[in-house]
Scaffold this motif. Structure first.
Motif, PDB file in Angstrom:
ATOM      1  N   SER A  60       0.712  -0.975  -0.266  1.00  0.00           N
ATOM      2  CA  SER A  60      -0.153  -0.134   0.107  1.00  0.00           C
ATOM      3  C   SER A  60       0.743   1.408   0.173  1.00  0.00           C
ATOM      4  O   SER A  60       2.106   1.339  -0.037  1.00  0.00           O
ATOM      5  N   ASP A  61       0.116   2.566  -0.243  1.00  0.00           N
ATOM      6  CA  ASP A  61       0.905   3.832   0.294  1.00  0.00           C
ATOM      7  C   ASP A  61      -0.032   4.760   0.748  1.00  0.00           C
ATOM      8  O   ASP A  61      -0.987   4.587   0.593  1.00  0.00           O
ATOM      9  N   SER A  62       0.939   5.261   1.465  1.00  0.00           N
ATOM     10  CA  SER A  62       0.519   5.906   2.357  1.00  0.00           C
ATOM     11  C   SER A  62       0.943   7.758   2.103  1.00  0.00           C
ATOM     12  O   SER A  62       2.325   8.321   2.503  1.00  0.00           O
ATOM     13  N   GLN A  63      -0.275   8.589   2.777  1.00  0.00           N
ATOM     14  CA  GLN A  63      -0.034   9.999   3.164  1.00  0.00           C
ATOM     15  C   GLN A  63      -0.280  10.182   4.509  1.00  0.00           C
ATOM     16  O   GLN A  63      -1.503   9.320   4.874  1.00  0.00           O
ATOM     17  N   LEU A  64       0.075  11.544   4.848  1.00  0.00           N
ATOM     18  CA  LEU A  64      -0.468  12.306   5.677  1.00  0.00           C
ATOM     19  C   LEU A  64      -1.552  13.013   5.743  1.00  0.00           C
ATOM     20  O   LEU A  64      -2.330  13.505   4.605  1.00  0.00           O
ATOM     21  N   ARG A  65      -3.013  12.481   6.150  1.00  0.00           N
ATOM     22  CA  ARG A  65      -4.270  13.138   7.005  1.00  0.00           C
ATOM     23  C   ARG A  65      -4.353  14.861   7.580  1.00  0.00           C
ATOM     24  O   ARG A  65      -3.954  14.090   8.847  1.00  0.00           O
ATOM     25  N   GLU A  66      -4.674  15.319   7.143  1.00  0.00           N
ATOM     26  CA  GLU A  66      -5.107  16.433   7.542  1.00  0.00           C
ATOM     27  C   GLU A  66      -4.071  16.810   8.571  1.00  0.00           C
ATOM     28  O   GLU A  66      -4.231  17.947   9.553  1.00  0.00           O
ATOM     29  N   GLY A  67      -3.060  16.777   7.653  1.00  0.00           N
ATOM     30  CA  GLY A  67      -1.409  17.446   8.462  1.00  0.00           C
ATOM     31  C   GLY A  67      -1.610  17.133  10.281  1.00  0.00           C
ATOM     32  O   GLY A  67      -0.560  17.611  10.666  1.00  0.00           O
ATOM     33  N   HIS A  68      -1.822  15.949  10.350  1.00  0.00           N
ATOM     34  CA  HIS A  68      -2.000  14.913  11.706  1.00  0.00           C
ATOM     35  C   HIS A  68      -0.778  14.957  11.949  1.00  0.00           C
ATOM     36  O   HIS A  68      -0.333  13.067  11.720  1.00  0.00           O
ATOM     37  N   PHE A  69       0.573  15.410  12.215  1.00  0.00           N
ATOM     38  CA  PHE A  69       1.340  14.701  12.575  1.00  0.00           C
ATOM     39  C   PHE A  69       2.381  15.417  14.005  1.00  0.00           C
ATOM     40  O   PHE A  69       1.857  16.575  13.550  1.00  0.00           O
ATOM     41  N   TRP A  70       2.665  14.632  14.985  1.00  0.00           N
ATOM     42  CA  TRP A  70       2.793  15.333  16.038  1.00  0.00           C
ATOM     43  C   TRP A  70       4.516  14.380  16.294  1.00  0.00           C
ATOM     44  O   TRP A  70       4.250  13.401  16.255  1.00  0.00           O
ATOM     45  N   VAL A  71       5.036  15.325  17.344  1.00  0.00           N
ATOM     46  CA  VAL A  71       6.439  14.671  17.890  1.00  0.00           C
ATOM     47  C   VAL A  71       6.579  15.419  19.776  1.00  0.00           C
ATOM     48  O   VAL A  71       6.324  16.377  19.260  1.00  0.00           O
ATOM     49  N   GLY A  72       6.344  14.469  20.092  1.00  0.00           N
ATOM     50  CA  GLY A  72       6.434  14.857  21.681  1.00  0.00           C
ATOM     51  C   GLY A  72       7.600  14.499  21.461  1.00  0.00           C
ATOM     52  O   GLY A  72       8.894  14.878  20.891  1.00  0.00           O
ATOM     53  N   GLN A  73       8.220  13.865  23.538  1.00  0.00           N
ATOM     54  CA  GLN A  73       9.279  14.011  23.923  1.00  0.00           C
ATOM     55  C   GLN A  73      10.012  12.786  23.643  1.00  0.00           C
ATOM     56  O   GLN A  73      11.282  12.877  23.230  1.00  0.00           O
ATOM     57  N   ASP A  74       9.396  11.767  23.271  1.00  0.00           N
ATOM     58  CA  ASP A  74      10.164  10.723  23.481  1.00  0.00           C
ATOM     59  C   ASP A  74       9.243  10.107  22.632  1.00  0.00           C
ATOM     60  O   ASP A  74       9.421   8.585  21.890  1.00  0.00           O
ATOM     61  N   THR A  75       8.353  10.275  21.723  1.00  0.00           N
ATOM     62  CA  THR A  75       7.197   9.287  20.651  1.00  0.00           C
ATOM     63  C   THR A  75       6.467  10.296  19.148  1.00  0.00           C
ATOM     64  O   THR A  75       6.860  11.522  19.651  1.00  0.00           O
ATOM     65  N   LEU A  76       6.667   9.459  18.613  1.00  0.00           N
ATOM     66  CA  LEU A  76       5.594   9.818  16.894  1.00  0.00           C
ATOM     67  C   LEU A  76       4.376   9.888  16.841  1.00  0.00           C
ATOM     68  O   LEU A  76       3.558   8.611  17.864  1.00  0.00           O
ATOM     69  N   LEU A  77       3.278  10.546  16.641  1.00  0.00           N
ATOM     70  CA  LEU A  77       2.241  10.571  16.369  1.00  0.00           C
ATOM     71  C   LEU A  77       1.400  10.906  15.410  1.00  0.00           C
ATOM     72  O   LEU A  77       1.908  11.786  14.722  1.00  0.00           O
ATOM     73  N   ILE A  78       0.739   9.974  14.162  1.00  0.00           N
ATOM     74  CA  ILE A  78       0.904  10.335  13.183  1.00  0.00           C
ATOM     75  C   ILE A  78      -0.666   9.888  12.607  1.00  0.00           C
ATOM     76  O   ILE A  78      -1.619   8.552  12.867  1.00  0.00           O
ATOM     77  N   ASN A  79      -1.148  10.102  11.823  1.00  0.00           N
ATOM     78  CA  ASN A  79      -2.664   9.473  11.210  1.00  0.00           C
ATOM     79  C   ASN A  79      -2.764   9.920   9.708  1.00  0.00           C
ATOM     80  O   ASN A  79      -2.200  10.629   9.097  1.00  0.00           O
ATOM     81  N   THR A  80      -2.585   8.789   9.510  1.00  0.00           N
ATOM     82  CA  THR A  80      -2.083   8.159   7.678  1.00  0.00           C
ATOM     83  C   THR A  80      -3.255   8.114   7.005  1.00  0.00           C
ATOM     84  O   THR A  80      -4.374   7.303   7.740  1.00  0.00           O
ATOM     85  N   SER A  81      -3.864   8.203   5.287  1.00  0.00           N
ATOM     86  CA  SER A  81      -5.124   7.911   5.144  1.00  0.00           C
ATOM     87  C   SER A  81      -3.467   7.079   3.745  1.00  0.00           C
ATOM     88  O   SER A  81      -3.035   7.011   3.002  1.00  0.00           O
ATOM     89  N   SER A  82      -4.529   5.401   3.920  1.00  0.00           N
ATOM     90  CA  SER A  82      -3.800   4.065   2.980  1.00  0.00           C
ATOM     91  C   SER A  82      -4.610   3.430   2.090  1.00  0.00           C
ATOM     92  O   SER A  82      -5.435   4.702   1.867  1.00  0.00           O
ATOM     93  N   ARG A  83      -3.864   3.763   0.827  1.00  0.00           N
ATOM     94  CA  ARG A  83      -4.443   2.802  -0.109  1.00  0.00           C
ATOM     95  C   ARG A  83      -4.365   1.806  -0.904  1.00  0.00           C
ATOM     96  O   ARG A  83      -2.440   1.565  -1.080  1.00  0.00           O
ATOM     97  N   HIS A  84      -4.303   0.715  -0.371  1.00  0.00           N
ATOM     98  CA  HIS A  84      -4.515  -1.001  -1.246  1.00  0.00           C
ATOM     99  C   HIS A  84      -4.809  -0.883  -2.365  1.00  0.00           C
ATOM    100  O   HIS A  84      -5.916  -0.626  -2.951  1.00  0.00           O
TER     101      HIS A  84
END
Length: 492
Positions: free
Chosen positions: A397-421
């Motif tokens: 599949s291939d993925s793209q960022l959804r609605e700019g939802h990407f965050w960087v914490g102290q020790d973690t990453l958080l992301i919302n992706t939209s994927s296509r298969h």
């Protein structure tokens, strides 16, 4: 049982098992089944689920050292909630209270042409000591809430037009309101707030550094748009800087434009003869700012152009170019001291956490596919960390960022992706089909591995607390779940 029949039975069983597994992977992705719930805790609740209504922009929870805010938006009027007397009507703050004794005017012949097509209202609530979000203000239309890093100043960026009583100067920015007492009183900033960066206030792209430094990112000036006629050799970068939380600001200019045109492409990719102009002459533009300390800062302006594949049969090809301007503070003013270009690089998102680590979503290929990467702030080089996660994994599949939802914490990453298969052609032979689905993922090892979270849809994410590595969420949107709770997951 004969050996041949045994082998045939096993083969059929394997095929059936593979088909069931494939169907499960597709169904679980589409229906958003599964995902972890690490360290789930309640954050607060609303009296009416409509007061947590999420939309694609300008809604959600903002946590500051001074308080926790919630912005919701609905196609309804504030009076439906029967707000108490201490709830601030921000329309009245800007325009004054309407005269209840005044006879309504007959609508003019053209009144319908200028009437609004909706009656959206933004509702601003604040979390109290009892864990209840209390409505503190409401305003017509969309409104984004941003706060200074220490939480003492809160800004509401609205779509309200300036009142007719305002001075008739060239300022046309929609209304920005500010509160310095945690929402009890609001002041309209009649002189605007980074008004040159964007006339539509809720569309402002802001970057905070430290307690008072604020940067606003607008569209860079082009070399041939006449923007530098008054000051030759000073082309607008589209970036504005303020050292006093936006009370005053100054534009950042460069000796040359930070944009390239399609002429640049023809020199770099003469084999591509057909460049698309859907995004304009300068392609897709993304600006990012990074301030490293009191003396050093950088502006990145990335452009992506799409052209027809030279072979005439393949997918479109992308050409990326990023222009980096190095800034230095001199006598309290930021000045561009160096400009460099990097072909084959597009920076979609750039985030710096509180420890100084800088993570970005970048594209260094010709297919528009982004990866998570880390910036070496000394060498200014990128190190790829991982591909974007997919709900269909391990299926291709291939993925793209959804609605700019990407965050960087102290020790973690958080992301919302939209994927296509894309189903295999032997299974879906009559057309080139694709199946899409969204997912929320987090990483505790800076992208080397990803875990999926039990959060429904991209509107399920309500906010993020980077210092605590906690994602804030709700159980679906208000209309499909009557749970008034707002919760958080701990990602550490």
């Amino acid at each position: 049982m004969p050996r041949s029949k045994l082998f045939a039975t096993l083969f059929v069983a394997l095929l059936a098992g593979a088909a069931l597994w494939y169907m499960w992977m597709i169904a679980s992705a589409k229906l958003q089944w599964g995902g972890g719930s690490p360290d789930q805790q309640p954050l607060g609740s609303v009296k009416d689920t409509r007061l947590r209504a999420m939309t694609q922009y300008c809604t959600g929870v903002t946590v500051t050292p001074q308080g926790t805010w919630l912005v919701a938006r609905l196609e309804s009027e504030a009076r439906e909630f029967e707000p108490s007397a201490d709830v601030v009507d921000l329309d009245a703050t800007v325009y004054g209270k309407p005269d209840e004794n005044k006879e309504p005017e007959e609508p003019g012949a053209f009144a319908g042409l200028f009437s609004r097509d909706d009656n959206e209202t933004s509702f601003i609530s604040r979390l109290d000591a009892q864990g209840q979000f209390q409505l503190v203000a409401h305003v017509s239309g969309a409104a984004c809430l941003v706060a200074s890093p220490d939480g003492t100043s809160v800004f509401l960026l609205t779509g309200l037009d300036r009142p007719e009583t305002a001075s008739t100067d060239e300022l046309r920015q929609t209304v920005v309101l500010r509160s310095d007492d945690q929402g009890r009183h609001w002041t309209w900033l009649s002189k605007g707030w980074f008004a040159e960066a964007d006339q539509l206030a809720w569309n402002l792209n802001l970057y905070f550094h430290g307690a008072n430094d604020v940067w606003a990112l607008g569209r860079p000036g082009a070399a041939d748009d006449g923007s530098n006629e008054e000051t030759p050799g000073a082309v607008p970068t589209g970036v504005f800087y303020s050292a006093d939380r936006g009370a005053s600001s100054a534009p950042i200019t460069a000796p040359e434009s930070l944009l390239v045109s399609t002429e640049y492409l023809r020199d770099k990719r003469p084999d591509v003869t057909d460049w698309h102009t859907t995004d304009g002459e300068h392609g897709e533009i993304r600006s990012n700012v990074l301030q490293l300390d009191a003396q050093r800062a950088f502006i990145w302006v990335s452009q992506r152009f799409w052209g027809s594949n030279p072979d005439g049969v393949g997918d479109n090809v992308a050409f990326n170019v990023t222009t980096r301007a190095r800034l230095q503070a001199k006598a309290g003013q930021w000045q561009v001291v160096d400009v460099q270009r990097d072909d084959n690089l597009f920076i979609d998102k750039l985030v710096q956490n509180q420890t100084g680590r800088v993570i970005g979503l970048i594209d260094q290929g010709d297919r528009g596919r982004e990866v998570v990467a880390e910036l070496d702030t000394l060498a200014l080089t990128w190190r790829a960390l991982s591909e974007l996660p997919s709900v269909f994994s391990p299926l291709a599949s291939d993925s793209q960022l959804r609605e700019g939802h990407f965050w960087v914490g102290q020790d973690t990453l958080l992301i919302n992706t939209s994927s296509r298969h894309h189903p295999p052609r032997w299974l879906y032979w009559w057309s080139d089909a694709n199946i899409s689905a969204d997912g929320v993922f987090y990483s505790k090892d800076w992208g080397r591995s990803w875990q999926r979270l039990a959060i429904d849809g991209y509107l399920g994410i309500v906010g993020f607390q980077p210092a605590q590595d906690r994602v804030i969420w709700a159980k679906g949107n208000w209309y499909d779940n009557n749970d008034g709770g707002i919760y958080s997951y701990g990602l550490r």
